[in-house]
Design an enzyme around this catalytic site. Sequence first.
Site, short mmCIF file in Angstrom:
data_model
loop_
_atom_site.label_atom_id
_atom_site.label_comp_id
_atom_site.label_asym_id
_atom_site.label_seq_id
_atom_site.Cartn_x
_atom_site.Cartn_y
_atom_site.Cartn_z
N ALA A 30 0.70 13.11 -23.17
CA ALA A 30 0.18 11.81 -23.65
C ALA A 30 0.81 11.04 -24.84
O ALA A 30 1.48 9.89 -24.71
CB ALA A 30 -1.35 11.63 -24.01
N PHE A 38 -7.46 18.65 -25.22
CA PHE A 38 -7.93 17.57 -25.46
C PHE A 38 -9.55 17.71 -24.89
O PHE A 38 -9.64 18.15 -23.93
CB PHE A 38 -7.21 16.45 -25.02
CG PHE A 38 -8.01 14.87 -25.28
CD1 PHE A 38 -8.10 14.57 -26.71
CD2 PHE A 38 -8.49 14.17 -24.23
CE1 PHE A 38 -9.04 13.45 -26.81
CE2 PHE A 38 -9.10 13.24 -24.85
CZ PHE A 38 -9.30 12.54 -25.77
N ASP A 39 -10.54 16.58 -25.36
CA ASP A 39 -11.90 17.00 -24.52
C ASP A 39 -12.08 16.74 -23.16
O ASP A 39 -12.75 17.46 -22.56
CB ASP A 39 -12.81 15.98 -25.39
CG ASP A 39 -12.56 14.68 -25.36
OD1 ASP A 39 -11.34 14.14 -25.28
OD2 ASP A 39 -13.51 13.69 -25.78
N LYS A 74 -1.11 5.99 -23.79
CA LYS A 74 -0.63 6.03 -24.96
C LYS A 74 1.22 5.81 -24.83
O LYS A 74 1.38 4.76 -24.85
CB LYS A 74 -0.80 7.71 -25.35
CG LYS A 74 -2.21 7.89 -25.67
CD LYS A 74 -3.05 8.36 -24.38
CE LYS A 74 -4.44 8.78 -25.08
NZ LYS A 74 -5.24 8.76 -23.55
N ASP A 87 0.66 18.50 -21.74
CA ASP A 87 -0.16 17.20 -21.58
C ASP A 87 0.50 16.25 -22.33
O ASP A 87 0.77 16.66 -23.67
CB ASP A 87 -1.55 17.74 -22.02
CG ASP A 87 -2.40 16.33 -22.55
OD1 ASP A 87 -1.63 15.19 -22.45
OD2 ASP A 87 -3.39 16.40 -22.62
N TYR A 123 1.01 -1.15 0.10
CA TYR A 123 -0.07 -0.03 -0.06
C TYR A 123 0.93 1.21 -0.17
O TYR A 123 0.55 2.23 -0.89
CB TYR A 123 -0.85 -0.10 1.16
CG TYR A 123 -1.96 1.04 0.94
CD1 TYR A 123 -3.25 0.77 0.73
CD2 TYR A 123 -1.69 2.41 1.59
CE1 TYR A 123 -4.09 1.52 0.70
CE2 TYR A 123 -2.64 3.28 1.57
CZ TYR A 123 -3.82 2.94 1.04
OH TYR A 123 -4.94 4.05 1.11
N HIS A 167 -20.39 12.57 -26.79
CA HIS A 167 -20.14 11.65 -27.85
C HIS A 167 -19.83 10.38 -27.27
O HIS A 167 -20.06 9.32 -28.17
CB HIS A 167 -18.56 12.05 -28.21
CG HIS A 167 -17.44 12.09 -27.60
ND1 HIS A 167 -17.46 13.04 -26.71
CD2 HIS A 167 -16.50 11.40 -27.38
CE1 HIS A 167 -16.27 12.61 -26.00
NE2 HIS A 167 -15.81 11.68 -26.35
N1 F0G Z 1 -4.77 14.14 -23.14
C1 F0G Z 1 -4.75 13.85 -24.49
C2 F0G Z 1 -3.92 14.52 -25.59
C3 F0G Z 1 -5.53 12.69 -24.86
O1 F0G Z 1 -5.39 12.13 -26.01
C4 F0G Z 1 -6.09 11.87 -23.76
C5 F0G Z 1 -6.69 10.77 -24.19
C6 F0G Z 1 -6.06 12.51 -22.51
C7 F0G Z 1 -5.34 13.48 -22.16
C8 F0G Z 1 -6.84 11.70 -21.38
O2 F0G Z 1 -6.22 10.69 -21.16
O3 F0G Z 1 -7.79 8.90 -21.49
O4 F0G Z 1 -5.86 8.41 -19.84
O5 F0G Z 1 -7.94 9.85 -19.33
N2 F0G Z 1 -7.06 10.39 -25.20
C9 F0G Z 1 -7.99 9.12 -25.60
C10 F0G Z 1 -7.98 9.17 -27.28
C11 F0G Z 1 -9.13 8.88 -25.06
O6 F0G Z 1 -8.69 8.33 -27.64
O7 F0G Z 1 -7.24 10.17 -27.76
P1 F0G Z 1 -7.11 9.34 -20.46
#
Ligand code: F0G
Length: 458
Positions: free
Chosen positions: A217, A124-125, A258, A215, A72, A450
């Site tokens: 990813a 990102f969304d 990613k 960010d 833990y 979406h």
């Molecule tokens: N930032 C970027 C640039 C992303 O592409 C994503 C996720 C996230 C943040 C959020 O990360 O999914 O681990 O919570 N992108 C996925 C996609 C869902 O299909 O592009 P997460």
Amino acid sequence: MKLPFAEPFKIKMVENLKRTTKEEREKYIKDSYYNLFNLKSELVFIDLLTDSGTGAMSDIQWSELMKGDESYAGSRSYYQLKEAIKDILGFEYFLPTHQGRAAENVLFSVLIKKGDIIPGNSHFDTTKGHIEFRGGKAVDCTIDEGFDPTLNYPFKGNVDLNKLERVFKENPIEKIPFVIVTITNNTGGGQPVSLENIKQVSALCKKYGVRLFIDGARFAENAYFIKEREEAYKNKTIREIVKELFSYVDGMTMSSKKDGMVNMGGFIAMRDPELFREASVFNIMFEGFVTYGGMNGRDMAALARGLYESTEYDYLEYRVKQVEYLGKKLKEYGVPILEPVGGHAVFIDAKRFFPHIPQSEYPAQLLGVELYIEGGVRGVEIGTILADRDPETGKERFPKLELLRLAIPRRVYTNNHMDYVAVAAANVFEKRNDIKRGFKIIYEAPIMRHFTVKLKRL
Ligand code: F0G
């Protein structure tokens, strides 16, 4: 003869795919209300919905799973990951989270207040969602070149320094807690940001006393593009580029699904011990104790290894070249795509694919549905449905780019699969004029619609 390019790995285990007929797929997608997220994965032949958490781990990563320490507190795997983050990204402090949006949730809980403004490059969304959920506003400062789908420009993800400085000048600076730059810019087509641009954004942020976050990813894919396209960095290694890039910023949020090369996980990394202390409180509340934060010990161990694998040049060359290969095939068939091709996905330009279908009928979604029916290939709409409604006016937002994203999982499909996808898209393109109407929405959620939207054919 020059030796041709080949994948720098061999395959140790396979996962069989199920085939379905066109008639069956027509029924499946209708039953799913024309929402590709509602499809069972076994009804999909080639799944390009996302490159997130869908990659194949290496034999060494799988062996790391066996060595994971599930304590833990103070887990050995946590320290293994901490070392890897320090070594590769250069950050002293980090907090594990269960995925990228959780990292946003924790960090933004510390930094964002109602009425704040957070500039960036096409957030990102989930990033935008977490900003708007707190009553903040995401301001897109991407360069204009980024919105022209036919313009071949090497760093379409770059931040426009004039746009950014205007935001700094036109607002009380205390309303701008930080700037976030997404590498690569997913929403803008998987387009990279140059190191020069990061350096300049960093200098501008310092001048105004605003923090800068990345960010990250797809940071490794972004570094590959820097090496390939930015003269000053062509002789640097990927790891040198990554280290230098992060040296200009205060911290990062990461979706490890990613370029972390794992199926689940995320983290926040930072330099400031005070920010680390503040974020730890929210991490404990939302995610878990600071030394696991929503991740299994074994997954932290696999992630530590994944960070090394994703920053190897040979891997990245294979990765980006496979995406390029699909783009090239599609172009050969005349299918309009966003250029240059991004690092993790090919984006088909639905506005040029279906010029006779207005954005109010969701042409990119239509393309996604038709491609599924044609070949069992699943992509994802990056267009009007994803853009959600304006939280203030309730009106639909029609984005400049209306795209179908074909995201390629890491180390999963062969180029034969890419050939198949290209032919399926070409077949839909052949009959595009017989497809006369798009969809109307019969159900939508108030935010991130979406995922659960229900549609009806017009
Ligand atoms: N930032 C970027 C640039 C992303 O592409 C994503 C996720 C996230 C943040 C959020 O990360 O999914 O681990 O919570 N992108 C996925 C996609 C869902 O299909 O592009 P997460």
